[in-house]
Design a protein around this motif. Structure first.
Motif, mmCIF file in Angstrom:
data_model
loop_
_atom_site.group_PDB
_atom_site.id
_atom_site.type_symbol
_atom_site.label_atom_id
_atom_site.label_comp_id
_atom_site.label_asym_id
_atom_site.label_seq_id
_atom_site.Cartn_x
_atom_site.Cartn_y
_atom_site.Cartn_z
ATOM 1 N N ASP A 79 31.452 -12.664 17.481
ATOM 2 C CA ASP A 79 32.287 -11.849 18.286
ATOM 3 C C ASP A 79 33.265 -12.555 19.251
ATOM 4 O O ASP A 79 33.738 -12.012 20.128
ATOM 5 N N GLN A 80 33.122 -13.927 19.113
ATOM 6 C CA GLN A 80 34.150 -14.584 20.017
ATOM 7 C C GLN A 80 34.816 -15.656 19.144
ATOM 8 O O GLN A 80 34.720 -16.016 17.933
ATOM 9 N N ASP A 81 36.260 -15.961 19.886
ATOM 10 C CA ASP A 81 36.940 -17.342 19.520
ATOM 11 C C ASP A 81 37.059 -18.216 20.253
ATOM 12 O O ASP A 81 36.323 -17.928 21.454
ATOM 13 N N ARG A 82 37.619 -19.162 20.317
ATOM 14 C CA ARG A 82 37.507 -20.337 21.329
ATOM 15 C C ARG A 82 38.267 -20.017 22.525
ATOM 16 O O ARG A 82 37.836 -20.247 23.705
ATOM 17 N N PHE B 176 37.824 -9.526 21.164
ATOM 18 C CA PHE B 176 37.968 -10.082 20.075
ATOM 19 C C PHE B 176 37.673 -9.138 18.871
ATOM 20 O O PHE B 176 38.079 -9.447 17.994
ATOM 21 N N LEU B 177 36.793 -8.285 19.067
ATOM 22 C CA LEU B 177 36.176 -7.445 17.951
ATOM 23 C C LEU B 177 37.525 -6.449 17.658
ATOM 24 O O LEU B 177 37.519 -6.181 16.331
ATOM 25 N N SER B 178 38.136 -5.928 18.706
ATOM 26 C CA SER B 178 39.352 -5.047 18.211
ATOM 27 C C SER B 178 40.481 -5.990 17.252
ATOM 28 O O SER B 178 40.944 -5.567 16.404
ATOM 29 N N ASP C 89 40.911 -15.940 13.296
ATOM 30 C CA ASP C 89 41.590 -16.922 14.305
ATOM 31 C C ASP C 89 40.671 -18.134 14.238
ATOM 32 O O ASP C 89 39.487 -18.235 13.780
ATOM 33 N N ASN C 90 41.298 -19.391 14.622
ATOM 34 C CA ASN C 90 40.726 -20.590 14.425
ATOM 35 C C ASN C 90 39.322 -20.725 15.305
ATOM 36 O O ASN C 90 39.014 -20.198 16.231
#
Ligand SMILES: [Fe+2]
Length: 509
Positions: free
Chosen positions: A245-248, A256-258, A239-240
């Motif tokens: 363990d995070q995206d924006r 997010f980890l899944s 993902d961008n």
């Protein structure tokens, strides 16, 4: 934007999927596959002095989540030969393509001769794959005369056609590096020149079909069939702008980890990686080194999976932050401390003439004035102490001839690293993008004016980088395509640089 509900459903599906290999038997069905299953071509990677990984995936209908395959394992035979016509077979065997890994096959071949070209092919259910060309590396203590590599990044499918690969194949590299953004996860965006699925990839099925689309491209398949590849990812394989363990858009680490687990699984399924690199839940180790005799060592980095979280987000506009003090915190690392320790140890031990750091970014500092000073908090400028430690180690460990190769920024950029651009610690080369759109001339002129260590910038052309190494010198050629918005377009030399062994700094030819 991905819904919580979708991610939870996918987490449950993944938990179930992990049971599949144990539940299936070692017996392989004599499955009939009516339609041609090698629609995604073949690939090889991870070369060593005595072998390499051979890859394919059975997918008669690559845009279907199951690839159009039955829910059972299928036997795939493989052959390696000394000649392109596959008459002198030197190794062969049978592998098992199972539905739990999308009927992908990763064969680790050993027992071959060093520094030799080989050809290979797969057969399954009466169908034969295209023939691929690959090679072994020289032995560790060998002193090969020369090495040619090509490196690329950022191949947004809908943004352009991949004529860069026609030119790359014609260059006949010994090795290809891909430095990230092999797929883009997003839904169809602006400036589309060819059709693309309208949904964002977010679970195993949608990541698989995204790879199915990308790997259907014949130019990409030809490039994989021409030479072994070494691959690392950047953000868009998941993902961008994600990190750790995070995206924006999704601050919940568990969710997010899944998603990351599904994306890494699909990445592994479609790349010529070793089985030991296979994902364990949301974790997958891709940082590693590769030796080309004593001529070169490549250190491949993962700048996404282990980094400390972005800093000064509260002050950010997009990824742009002011020069906040937390940015310089020495406890923060773009690599995570275990990977950073591995890199330091690897750099201390290397005996190679050239040391190429293969990573995702334009590595040097980029000051941006809007009008006050701003930095990006997504790449090295969000973690300057980590970058400094690598620069210090190149000097302290007397690393021979460090060179940095990068991607991510969708521009060709040559720049000198270190605090004094006239006495650089290493030269760095970003090899453009295969098709993703980059910055215009005016923006890059502004950037170059604020950053005198930038020696060359070009963002309106697409293409790749080529590196020719001998014991005496490193020649980097930026190869650009005339027009990546049309299906077929010739390439030309956009710029050439020379780095002399034993002397820091580049000369533009
Ligand atoms: Fe990109």
């Amino acid at each position: 934007m991905i819904e919580r509900r979708q991610l939870l459903a996918q987490a449950a599906a993944l938990a179930g999927a992990s049971l599949l290999p144990g539940a299936s038997t070692s017996a392989v069905a004599a499955t009939r596959i009516a339609d041609y299953p090698f629609t995604l071509g073949v690939a090889s990677g991870e070369p060593t002095p005595d072998g390499m990984v051979l890859w394919t995936r059975l997918a008669p209908r690559p845009l279907d989540p199951d690839g159009g395959m039955p829910q059972q394992p299928v036997a795939v035979t493989w052959e390696v030969a000394e000649d392109a016509a596959l008459r002198r077979i030197v190794a062969k065997g049978t592998a098992r393509a199972a539905p739990g890994s999308a009927h992908a096959v990763h064969v680790e071949v050993g027992g071959l001769k060093p520094d030799r070209v080989y050809w290979y092919r797969f057969t399954a259910a009466g169908h034969a794959s295209p023939t691929g060309r690959t090679r072994t590396t020289p032995t560790f203590d060998a002193r090969p005369q020369r090495l040619r590599i090509a490196y690329g990044s950022c191949q947004k499918y809908e943004a352009g056609y991949w004529s860069a690969y026609d030119a790359l194949v014609a260059d006949a590299p010994d090795l290809v590096l891909f430095l990230g953004d092999y797929i883009y996860e997003g839904a169809t965006g602006k400036n589309t020149v060819r059709p693309h699925p309208p949904v964002e990839a977010h679970d195993l099925a949608t990541y698989r079909t995204r790879y199915g689309l990308y790997k259907s491209d014949p130019k990409l398949q030809a490039a994989h069939a021409a030479a072994p590849w070494m691959v690392i990812w950047d953000d868009h394989e998941v993902d961008n702008d994600y990190g750790l363990d995070q995206d924006r858009s999704n601050p919940d680490p568990a969710l997010f980890l899944s998603r990351r687990a599904a994306a890494y699984q699909a990445y592994y399924e479609h790349m010529p990686l070793r089985r030991t690199a296979g994902p364990v839940g949301p974790n997958m180790q891709i940082y590693r080194a590769l030796n080309w005799g004593q001529l070169a060592q490549f250190q491949f980095l993962d700048t996404r999976q282990y980094r400390n979280r972005r800093t000064c987000d509260a002050l950010s506009e997009g990824k742009s932050i002011p020069d906040c003090p937390q940015r310089d915190d020495p406890a923060r690392s773009l690599l995570g401390m275990p990977q950073e320790a591995w890199l330091m140890k690897t750099l201390a031990a290397t005996t190679a003439q050239w040391n190429l750091l293969a990573q995702q970014y334009q590595m040097g500092e980029l000051k941006r004035y809007r009008p006050e000073l701003r930095y990006s908090n997504d790449g090295w400028d969000g973690y300057p102490a980590c970058r400094q430690r690598i620069e210090d180690q190149w000097i302290k460990a007397r690393v021979s001839n460090p060179i940095v190769l990068g991607g991510d920024i969708h521009c060709f950029i040559a720049d000198e690293l270190g605090s004094d651009p006239d006495r650089p610690v290493a030269s760095a080369f970003v090899g453009g993008s295969i098709s993703s759109l980059g910055a215009g001339r005016a923006d890059l002129d502004k950037l170059a004016a604020a950053n005198p260590h930038l020696r060359f910038t070009e963002g309106e052309k697409r293409g790749y980088g080529r590196v020719d190494l001998t014991a005496k010198g490193c020649d980097v050629t930026f190869r650009a395509v005339e027009n990546a918005l049309v299906q077929q377009s010739p390439a030309f030399d956009l710029a050439k640089f020379h780095v002399e062994a034993g002397r820091r700094g580049m000369h533009k030819a």
